[in-house]
Design a protein around this motif. Structure first.
Motif, PDB file in Angstrom:
ATOM      1  N   VAL A 138       0.873  -1.201  -0.051  1.00  0.00           N
ATOM      2  CA  VAL A 138      -0.065  -0.029   0.036  1.00  0.00           C
ATOM      3  C   VAL A 138       0.836   1.332  -0.202  1.00  0.00           C
ATOM      4  O   VAL A 138       2.073   1.096   0.293  1.00  0.00           O
ATOM      5  N   LEU A 139       0.139   2.265  -0.337  1.00  0.00           N
ATOM      6  CA  LEU A 139       1.056   3.820  -0.149  1.00  0.00           C
ATOM      7  C   LEU A 139       0.432   4.438   1.056  1.00  0.00           C
ATOM      8  O   LEU A 139       1.080   4.829   1.869  1.00  0.00           O
ATOM      9  N   GLY A 140      -0.901   4.184   1.304  1.00  0.00           N
ATOM     10  CA  GLY A 140      -1.501   5.003   2.542  1.00  0.00           C
ATOM     11  C   GLY A 140      -2.913   4.599   2.363  1.00  0.00           C
ATOM     12  O   GLY A 140      -3.633   4.864   1.604  1.00  0.00           O
ATOM     13  N   THR A 141      -3.505   3.972   3.567  1.00  0.00           N
ATOM     14  CA  THR A 141      -4.782   3.573   3.442  1.00  0.00           C
ATOM     15  C   THR A 141      -5.101   2.766   4.871  1.00  0.00           C
ATOM     16  O   THR A 141      -4.239   2.657   5.572  1.00  0.00           O
ATOM     17  N   HIS A 142      -6.528   2.379   4.911  1.00  0.00           N
ATOM     18  CA  HIS A 142      -6.749   1.706   6.144  1.00  0.00           C
ATOM     19  C   HIS A 142      -7.424   0.310   5.696  1.00  0.00           C
ATOM     20  O   HIS A 142      -8.340  -0.018   4.835  1.00  0.00           O
ATOM     21  N   PHE A 143      -6.658  -0.741   6.348  1.00  0.00           N
ATOM     22  CA  PHE A 143      -6.979  -2.036   6.095  1.00  0.00           C
ATOM     23  C   PHE A 143      -6.973  -3.112   7.352  1.00  0.00           C
ATOM     24  O   PHE A 143      -6.227  -2.677   8.209  1.00  0.00           O
ATOM     25  N   ASN A 144      -7.558  -4.332   7.127  1.00  0.00           N
ATOM     26  CA  ASN A 144      -7.502  -5.247   8.358  1.00  0.00           C
ATOM     27  C   ASN A 144      -6.594  -6.534   7.653  1.00  0.00           C
ATOM     28  O   ASN A 144      -7.457  -7.086   6.494  1.00  0.00           O
ATOM     29  N   ILE A 145      -5.917  -7.309   8.244  1.00  0.00           N
ATOM     30  CA  ILE A 145      -5.319  -8.738   7.756  1.00  0.00           C
ATOM     31  C   ILE A 145      -5.765  -9.647   8.956  1.00  0.00           C
ATOM     32  O   ILE A 145      -5.368  -9.497  10.060  1.00  0.00           O
ATOM     33  N   ASN A 146      -6.220 -10.625   8.469  1.00  0.00           N
ATOM     34  CA  ASN A 146      -6.406 -11.769   9.652  1.00  0.00           C
ATOM     35  C   ASN A 146      -5.512 -12.962   9.061  1.00  0.00           C
ATOM     36  O   ASN A 146      -5.807 -13.568   7.810  1.00  0.00           O
ATOM     37  N   SER A 147      -4.511 -13.278   9.660  1.00  0.00           N
ATOM     38  CA  SER A 147      -3.642 -14.325   9.033  1.00  0.00           C
ATOM     39  C   SER A 147      -3.239 -15.327  10.289  1.00  0.00           C
ATOM     40  O   SER A 147      -2.184 -15.579  10.654  1.00  0.00           O
ATOM     41  N   TYR A 148      -4.330 -15.685  11.203  1.00  0.00           N
ATOM     42  CA  TYR A 148      -3.928 -16.677  12.072  1.00  0.00           C
ATOM     43  C   TYR A 148      -3.647 -18.133  11.583  1.00  0.00           C
ATOM     44  O   TYR A 148      -4.188 -18.513  10.547  1.00  0.00           O
ATOM     45  N   THR A 149      -2.938 -18.778  12.217  1.00  0.00           N
ATOM     46  CA  THR A 149      -2.348 -20.222  11.610  1.00  0.00           C
ATOM     47  C   THR A 149      -3.475 -21.005  11.941  1.00  0.00           C
ATOM     48  O   THR A 149      -3.569 -22.219  10.963  1.00  0.00           O
TER      49      THR A 149
END
Length: 398
Positions: free
Chosen positions: A253-264
């Motif tokens: 990204v350059l500049g933004t709002h986001f969510n990442i869910n990466s639980y094993t």
């Protein structure tokens, strides 16, 4: 016409009759009633000593939650009539909204501390708290939960970061050379924490998560590594893309709002975009996708796809809730286990039972278990940090 303010206060103290709850919920679904709800929430904040905060901050809370307010008070959850729990679902939606506003205010400003995962005398378990551990690249480890306000973190004899407003704020700016030695912040079960990186980007870590980041980002890219779940508000810098590395994926990204869910222990990695644009790469192939606001990428079984995002569900933890929409019990219990710091065992054929609703993460563990108990013939026991869920025994009349 009943006194709405009186009903609202009775509702918060759980003294409303079913008829009064129904009247209150019906009223808040009327056009224009959201203004009244805003006023009541604001009055609640002020009565709980939040009024000492800057008015601009209070308005910021309400403005940021306005979309949530409007969506929740008009949300019509499809409830199966065979159950007698439709009132609980309607209460949960609005109660989740009210607690979300309060939670958003004191966790984002971090002037208040949440209760820890306390084993209560009643046998219950308290909700999670603002806690994490910082490990510097030189091996030094700092308990951030008990770190005092204003504490300066030194690295190799140089001031590196400071606890400001209950969050770790990195002080060093890029010197033109990227630091290859990474520091890390780790949240345990039942822990959340906020970090401000040297470029001013804000990162909120959910429970059981780890974020690795350098002291300096350098002039080419700003790279961090994530295990678990985090919400990002990235400062815009067209010269230096911000890259989040997770298992099998890179998000740029350059500049933004986001969510990442990466639980094993989850079956997929999901990236949900709320503002700006992000490019998601599958590191095991040449495939990448470009997300627009309201979209979500899903990396599952080495396949990268894009779908319309359920933003309220993706950001439930930031809004102080556990949301489930036709979600299996085993999936819900993974969230419960991470937030309350408990081990959950399910007896019998119940893991695939599906539920629909929303429950506050600020309540004790029994709150969500009782909610599930009311919607199905389930029961549970809590012994320390061990939770067992099972089918109720049925008795047959002779």
């Amino acid at each position: 016409m009943q006194d709405l303010k009186l009903l609202y206060q009775k509702f918060l103290s759980r003294q409303c009759s079913p008829e009064e709850i129904s009247y209150l919920m019906d009223h808040f679904q009327l056009k224009g009633a959201e203004t009244e709800l805003n006023d009541m929430i604001l009055a609640q904040l002020e009565s709980e000593d939040y009024g000492e905060q800057d008015n601009e901050e209070v308005n910021h809370v309400l403005n940021n939650n306005r979309e949530l307010i409007n969506s929740k008070i008009n949300e019509d959850l499809p409830v199966k009539k065979v159950y007698s729990w439709h009132i609980y679902l309607r209460v949960a939606a609005v109660l989740g909204l009210i607690t979300a506003c309060s939670w958003y205010f004191f966790s984002f400003n971090a002037d208040q501390q949440l209760l820890g995962n306390t084993i209560l005398a009643s046998g219950d378990v308290g909700p999670g708290s603002n806690k994490a551990r910082l490990t510097l690249s030189n091996g030094e480890s700092i308990d951030l939960e008990n770190a005092s306000e204003g504490l300066v973190v030194n690295k190799n004899g140089t001031s590196y970061a400071k606890i400001i407003g209950g969050k770790l704020t990195c002080l060093l700016q890029s010197s033109g050379k990227s630091d290859t030695a990474y520091n890390s912040i780790t949240t345990p079960k039942g822990g959340i924490y906020q970090l401000v990186t040297p470029d001013g980007s804000k990162i909120w870590l959910n429970a059981s998560s780890e974020l690795k980041f350098p002291t300096n980002f350098g002039d080419s890219r700003r790279v961090v590594e994530l295990k678990g779940e985090a919400y990002f508000e990235v400062s815009k810098d067209e010269r230096r893309p911000f890259v989040v590395k997770t298992a099998g994926q890179e998000t740029e990204v350059l500049g933004t709002h986001f969510n990442i869910n990466s639980y094993t222990d989850e079956v997929a990695t999901t990236t949900t975009l709320f503002e700006g644009a992000v490019r998601v790469h599958d590191v095991n192939s040449t495939k990448h996708v470009l997300l627009s606001p309201g979209q979500q990428s899903v990396l599952k079984d080495q396949q990268l796809t894009v779908q319309k995002a359920d933003e309220s569900a993706a950001l439930d933890w930031m809004n102080g809730k556990i949301v489930f929409k036709n979600e299996k019990l085993k999936n819900i219990m993974r969230k419960v286990s991470r937030w309350y710091g408990v081990d959950v065992q399910m007896k019998g054929d119940i893991a695939d039972l599906e539920f629909w609703g929303a429950v506050s993460r600020n309540h004790n563990l029994s709150s969500i278990l009782n909610y599930l108990k009311e919607t199905e013939d389930l029961d549970y026991t809590i012994k320390g940090t061990n939770v067992t869920i099972f089918k109720k025994e049925t008795t047959t009349k002779k």
